[in-house]
Design an enzyme around this catalytic site. Structure first.
Site, short mmCIF file in Angstrom:
data_model
loop_
_atom_site.label_atom_id
_atom_site.label_comp_id
_atom_site.label_asym_id
_atom_site.label_seq_id
_atom_site.Cartn_x
_atom_site.Cartn_y
_atom_site.Cartn_z
N ASN A 225 0.98 -0.86 0.17
CA ASN A 225 -0.14 0.12 -0.24
C ASN A 225 0.73 1.12 0.12
O ASN A 225 0.46 2.00 0.64
CB ASN A 225 -0.96 0.24 1.38
N GLY B 276 6.54 1.80 2.07
CA GLY B 276 7.33 1.09 0.36
C GLY B 276 7.42 1.95 -0.42
O GLY B 276 6.51 3.26 -0.43
N ASP C 150 -4.21 -2.23 0.67
CA ASP C 150 -3.53 -3.01 1.91
C ASP C 150 -4.30 -3.69 2.54
O ASP C 150 -4.92 -4.71 2.42
CB ASP C 150 -4.71 -1.58 2.94
N TYR D 279 4.93 -2.21 17.53
CA TYR D 279 5.04 -2.83 16.56
C TYR D 279 5.96 -4.56 17.38
O TYR D 279 5.39 -5.34 16.88
CB TYR D 279 6.84 -2.79 16.10
N ARG E 150 16.70 4.64 10.78
CA ARG E 150 17.67 3.13 11.08
C ARG E 150 19.20 3.70 11.18
O ARG E 150 19.38 4.57 10.75
CB ARG E 150 17.22 2.12 10.80
#
Ligand code: UDP
Length: 326
Positions: free
Chosen positions: A33, A37, A57, A146, A187
């Protein structure tokens, strides 16, 4: 020709996995979706007849026409910055998304693989982490969206296996890096490389004594591919066991890229795990797998990728990088 459904196929790991599956002769039905990404990660597959993309999605129920042999659920925000920005979507994709992907696997008689995480272990008190360790997760902390989402995903996967006989596997992925990470995803690898390439100070959270172990993406994808083909039901750690402190990693990057801007210390994020290193005995035993790409080589390839993404660095500090580009 065997056909694989991959969620999160426009993401960092999903896109590399799709490349590997295509190289192995599979057809890939890719869904994403684009919440984290990006189209550029799959743009090179636009003319590949065995690659079919659908914007979807996966947290809402959907169907796939035709046969499927494997279903891989790799969709999820994965960087702390991304999942803190999208906590509800992160919980949805691990819960409803996993359920939907499992329903599709069951209805097609396909084997299911979930990409879970070392975050299932939370801030671990067992070191290195073995798959039999149940973890130390704060269920109401900022990272819980998460961690608990992935733990729920593992539980849902086992429930479909036990109650409905779906063939399933669970990968617990440790810190992975490489081309197609987003420069701004927060990150540590893209953050440090971006800063080093710009000649800016490297941002160290806390005193840098926390440890991580970094796996290059092609190694990780090889582990996922072997696990997809295996009959192993219980979780398998996939990661590189070479552990280092974040400060050591920063020094390594600074030295390799000839950076002189130094380090800037920032507060440690809440619940940041103090140590992380996979025990990969099980992956060695059941998959015959272990990482092969040394950190220095993986970083060189990643730097090459980032150099092509961003404008030339401003500072002179890194004018003689040891990581030469090809
Ligand atoms: N980190 C850091 N500076 C940064 C980004 C991250 O020191 O600019 C630290 C972070 O606090 C953590 C480690 O690097 O201890 C790895 O962070 P990352 O966000 O890559 O992933 P995590 O392993 O925490 O999920």
């Amino acid at each position: 020709m065997k056909r694989v459904l991959v969620s999160g196929a426009a993401g960092f790991i999903g896109s590399h996995l799709s490349d590997r599956l295509l190289a192995e002769g599979f057809a890939v039905v890719a869904v994403d979706n684009f919440i984290t990404g990006h189209e550029r990660n799959i743009a090179h597959l636009a003319d590949e007849p065995r690659f079919e993309f659908r914007r979807q999605d996966v947290s809402v129920p959907f169907e796939i026409a035709g046969s499927l042999d494997y279903v891989i659920h790799a969709a999820s925000p994965a960087s702390p910055k991304d999942y803190l920005e999208h906590p509800i979507e992160t919980l949805d994709v691990g819960s409803a998304g996993t359920r939907n992907m499992l329903e599709i696997a069951q209805s097609h008689g396909a084997k299911f693989l979930i990409t879970s995480t070392s975050e299932s272990y939370g801030d671990p008190s067992v070191h290195p982490q073995v798959e039999t360790y149940w973890g130390n997760v704060n269920p109401v902390g900022p990272r819980s969206c998460y961690d608990e989402s992935k733990r729920f995903a593992e539980a849902m996967t086992m429930a479909f296996h036990r109650a409905r006989g779906v063939r399933t596997s669970i990968a617990r992925i440790f810190n992975t890096y490489g081309p197609r990470m987003k420069l701004n995803d927060g990150r540590v690898v893209p953050a440090f490389l971006d800063q080093a390439l710009r000649g800016e100070a490297i941002t160290i959270f806390g005193d840098g004594s926390q440890t991580r172990s970094f796996c290059y993406v092609s190694d990780l994808v090889d582990g996922l591919y072997r696990l997809m083909l295996s009959d192993e039901v219980y979780p398998v750690n996939l990661g590189n066991p070479r552990e280092m402190t974040i400060l050591e990693f920063a020094e390594n990057i600074a030295e390799s890229l000839g950076l002189q801007a130094g380090f800037a210390y920032h507060p440690l994020p809440e619940d940041d795990p103090k140590q992380r290193q996979p025990d990969i005995s099980k992956a060695r035993r059941v998959l015959g797998w272990e990482p092969k790409v040394p950190l220095e080589e993986g970083i060189r390839r990643t730097v090459d990728y980032f150099r092509h993404l961003q404008p030339p660095p401003r500072a002179e500090a890194n004018s003689t990088p040891a990581f030469a580009t090809s």
